[in-house]
Design a protein around this motif. Structure first.
Motif, short mmCIF file in Angstrom:
data_model
loop_
_atom_site.label_atom_id
_atom_site.label_comp_id
_atom_site.label_asym_id
_atom_site.label_seq_id
_atom_site.Cartn_x
_atom_site.Cartn_y
_atom_site.Cartn_z
N ALA A 139 0.81 -1.32 0.05
CA ALA A 139 0.05 -0.07 0.08
C ALA A 139 0.80 1.37 -0.08
O ALA A 139 0.56 2.27 -0.75
CB ALA A 139 -1.14 -0.02 1.22
N ILE A 140 1.81 1.16 0.82
CA ILE A 140 2.79 2.31 0.70
C ILE A 140 3.46 2.63 -0.41
O ILE A 140 3.69 3.87 -1.09
CB ILE A 140 4.04 2.04 1.84
N MET A 141 3.91 1.53 -1.25
CA MET A 141 4.38 1.62 -2.71
C MET A 141 3.46 2.34 -3.72
O MET A 141 3.54 3.40 -4.38
CB MET A 141 4.80 0.48 -3.21
N VAL A 142 2.11 2.00 -3.55
CA VAL A 142 0.96 2.38 -4.25
C VAL A 142 0.82 3.86 -4.09
O VAL A 142 0.77 4.75 -5.00
CB VAL A 142 -0.47 1.72 -4.14
N ALA A 181 2.11 2.12 -9.80
CA ALA A 181 1.26 1.91 -8.61
C ALA A 181 0.33 0.76 -8.96
O ALA A 181 -0.17 0.00 -7.70
CB ALA A 181 0.57 3.36 -8.37
N VAL A 182 -0.48 0.89 -9.95
CA VAL A 182 -1.54 -0.13 -10.37
C VAL A 182 -0.92 -1.53 -10.25
O VAL A 182 -1.54 -2.38 -9.73
CB VAL A 182 -2.25 0.23 -11.66
N ASP A 183 0.10 -1.63 -10.90
CA ASP A 183 0.88 -2.99 -11.08
C ASP A 183 1.25 -3.25 -9.79
O ASP A 183 1.24 -4.54 -9.67
CB ASP A 183 2.09 -2.70 -12.12
N ARG A 214 4.48 11.45 -19.63
CA ARG A 214 4.91 10.09 -19.77
C ARG A 214 5.20 9.52 -18.38
O ARG A 214 5.20 8.22 -18.29
CB ARG A 214 6.10 10.04 -20.95
N SER A 215 6.17 10.28 -17.69
CA SER A 215 6.39 9.82 -16.34
C SER A 215 5.30 9.66 -15.59
O SER A 215 5.26 8.63 -14.48
CB SER A 215 7.67 10.84 -15.82
N PHE A 216 4.24 10.56 -15.54
CA PHE A 216 3.20 10.49 -14.67
C PHE A 216 2.68 9.28 -14.92
O PHE A 216 1.90 8.42 -14.28
CB PHE A 216 2.37 11.79 -15.15
N ALA A 217 2.27 8.77 -16.37
CA ALA A 217 1.63 7.84 -16.67
C ALA A 217 2.46 6.34 -16.10
O ALA A 217 1.76 5.42 -15.80
CB ALA A 217 1.34 7.78 -18.14
N THR A 218 3.88 6.54 -16.43
CA THR A 218 4.67 5.34 -16.09
C THR A 218 4.43 5.06 -14.44
O THR A 218 4.28 4.02 -14.02
CB THR A 218 5.92 5.60 -16.34
N LYS A 219 4.48 6.02 -13.55
CA LYS A 219 4.41 5.80 -12.05
C LYS A 219 3.08 5.65 -11.75
O LYS A 219 2.79 4.78 -11.18
CB LYS A 219 4.68 7.43 -11.49
N LEU A 220 1.98 6.04 -12.27
CA LEU A 220 0.62 5.75 -12.12
C LEU A 220 0.41 4.25 -12.48
O LEU A 220 -0.13 3.50 -11.61
CB LEU A 220 -0.49 6.65 -12.85
N ALA A 221 0.89 3.84 -13.68
CA ALA A 221 0.78 2.30 -14.06
C ALA A 221 1.67 1.35 -13.20
O ALA A 221 1.06 0.59 -12.73
CB ALA A 221 1.38 2.24 -15.22
#
Length: 481
Positions: free
Chosen positions: A52-55, A380-382, A371-378
């Motif tokens: 959860a912390i990582m997310v 979190a989901v992963d 791009r970085s925003f999408a990668t980080k958000l992805a």
């Protein structure tokens, strides 16, 4: 924009600099959770809190990325617009990487330490990441030069990722604590070395000074006014969710299908397919772009990706349980995902000129931050998906028994050989249903998310090759006046 040609030193210094960055990012994104899973004794509750912390931290990073873009856009530093942030980010981030793999409090103490450390890792990496990616579109608007940069940069990104993802899994079984610690130190110094090449080798282009300082309100206005940026940003998020999952959870798959030691060795060969597939797709991108449209490339990539995952799901059920077959399938998946990713990077960068024509403003760092925003958000989901799969399938509970063995190996109570023998006995307790849940998660999420990204691009993205040429021509015409 009167001269879009770059000198060789700038081009190569920028592209080669990507190697160390992606070594460091691969270590954290692919192995940090596995390091915790197989070397720390944590309860399911503690592991769930860490996940959860990582997310939460990755969600904060996703928000922090465009904010960092604003800071860079408003920077007027003597050393350049991007270089100071690249330098500060790499030094701080490298120190934190070493700490994450060497400092080992126990229980909830580790959970607290990890929370602070992972938050700081994300924020310092963002400094470097946004500055580095923001530099790319600022160097040139020439389509040929930009395709060359993206292609060659992609090759060095692949080299960086592969050097970590391919070699590390074969080194950890029976000696995981020391192997991860040593890898972190070596990779941190590589990160610094390669990024210093970019800092001292790249010649930044001078841009007209901004007439006003940008605010958070301006940032959101820039995002929301650019309909093509919204489309490709959402597509990038969906694609990245599917793109990283196979590698993130791949070690668990091979451990529980083939055994602890053998599985680690097989991850090495599978990662070679990852490296070759991605490298060949990225190395051939400039050639593919000269022969096919971006729409044709991304369509073919999507079809091959979906077929690849269906074949992966079938191995051991319909198709034979063959290591060679798994590697061939892996190559197809990674090749097609690499081509999809390269195409999206170009599509995202092209929204900068789209925005410039419509609103007579240029914001390289802010738009590139998407791009970085999408990668980080992805990511979190992963991370949430991986934790959920491991807990639901009960794979995590079994892996904790192996973690206890690795801790004893780290203190000298067990030899590496004893760890491997006992670990294989624990792995054999996993039943067919648990392994099926693990594989279903690996396949279903990428097929759905990458398929959705393709549909969105196909229906809503309009900046094709002809449209982009018109945008560049209009900008040149305006600048001559």
């Amino acid at each position: 924009m009167e001269n879009n040609k770059l000198d060789k030193r700038t081009k190569w210094s920028y592209c080669i600099g990507a190697t160390g960055r992606d070594m460091a990012y691969a270590l954290i994104s692919m192995f940090l959770l596995t390091y915790i899973q197989y070397t720390m004794k944590l309860t399911v509750a503690q592991y769930a809190v860490i996940s959860a912390i990582m997310v939460v931290c990755l969600l904060w990073d996703a928000i922090n990325d465009p904010m960092m873009g604003i800071i860079i856009e408003n920077s007027h530093l003597k050393a350049g617009k991007f270089k100071p942030w690249i330098f500060i980010g790499v030094i701080l981030n490298s120190l934190i990487i070493i700490c994450l793999f060497t400092v080992r409090p126990e229980g909830w103490g580790f959970v607290a330490f990890f929370g602070v450390g992972y938050l700081l890792w994300g924020m310092t990496y963002t400094m470097n990441d946004i500055a580095y990616w923001g530099m790319l579109p600022s160097l040139t608007s020439d389509p040929g030069e930009r395709n060359w940069l993206v292609t060659v940069q992609g090759i060095f990104i692949c080299i960086g990722q592969f050097s970590v993802a391919g070699l590390l899994p074969d080194m950890v079984a029976g000696n995981a604590i020391m192997a991860y610690r040593t890898a972190a130190i070596v990779i941190a110094f590589c990160f610094i070395g390669f990024q210093l090449l970019t800092v001292f080798g790249v010649k930044e282009r001078k841009r007209p000074e901004k007439k006003r300082t940008l605010s958070l309100k301006d940032m959101f206005h820039i995002f929301l006014r650019n309909d093509q940026l919204i489309v490709i940003g959402i597509a990038c998020l969906l694609f990245q969710i599917g793109n990283g999952l196979l590698i993130m959870i791949g070690m668990n798959f091979f451990y529980f299908e083939f055994g602890y030691s053998v599985g680690g060795s097989l991850v090495f060969w599978f990662t070679i397919m990852y490296g070759l597939g991605t490298l060949i797709s990225e190395a051939s991108f400039a050639w593919l772009s000269s022969k096919f449209t971006r729409n044709q490339i991304i369509t073919a990539a999507t079809i091959i990706t979906v077929i690849g995952y269906m074949l992966f799901m079938s191995v051991g059920y319909i198709l034979p349980q063959s290591v060679v077959l798994l590697n061939i399938i892996g190559f197809l998946i990674f090749f097609s995902q690499g081509a999809f990713n390269m195409t999206m990077i170009v599509m995202l960068n092209n929204t900068i000129e789209y925005d410039e024509v419509r609103f007579h403003e240029r914001h390289d760092s802010i738009i590139s931050a998407v791009r970085s925003f999408a990668t980080k958000l992805a990511s979190a989901v992963d991370q949430a998906v991986v934790a959920l799969i491991l807990i639901i399938s009960n794979i995590y509970a079994i892996s904790q028994k192996i973690s206890g063995l690795e801790i004893k190996a780290g203190t000298g109570e067990l030899t590496s050989e004893n760890v491997i023998v006992q670990a294989d006995k624990f792995i054999q307790t996993a039943d067919a249903g648990q392994r099926f849940i693990l594989r279903l998660g690996i396949v279903a999420v990428p097929v759905i998310s990458i398929g959705a990204a393709y549909i969105l691009i196909k229906r809503k993205y309009i900046i094709d090759e002809r449209k982009y040429e018109e945008l560049v021509a209009e900008i040149k015409s305006t600048n001559k006046k």
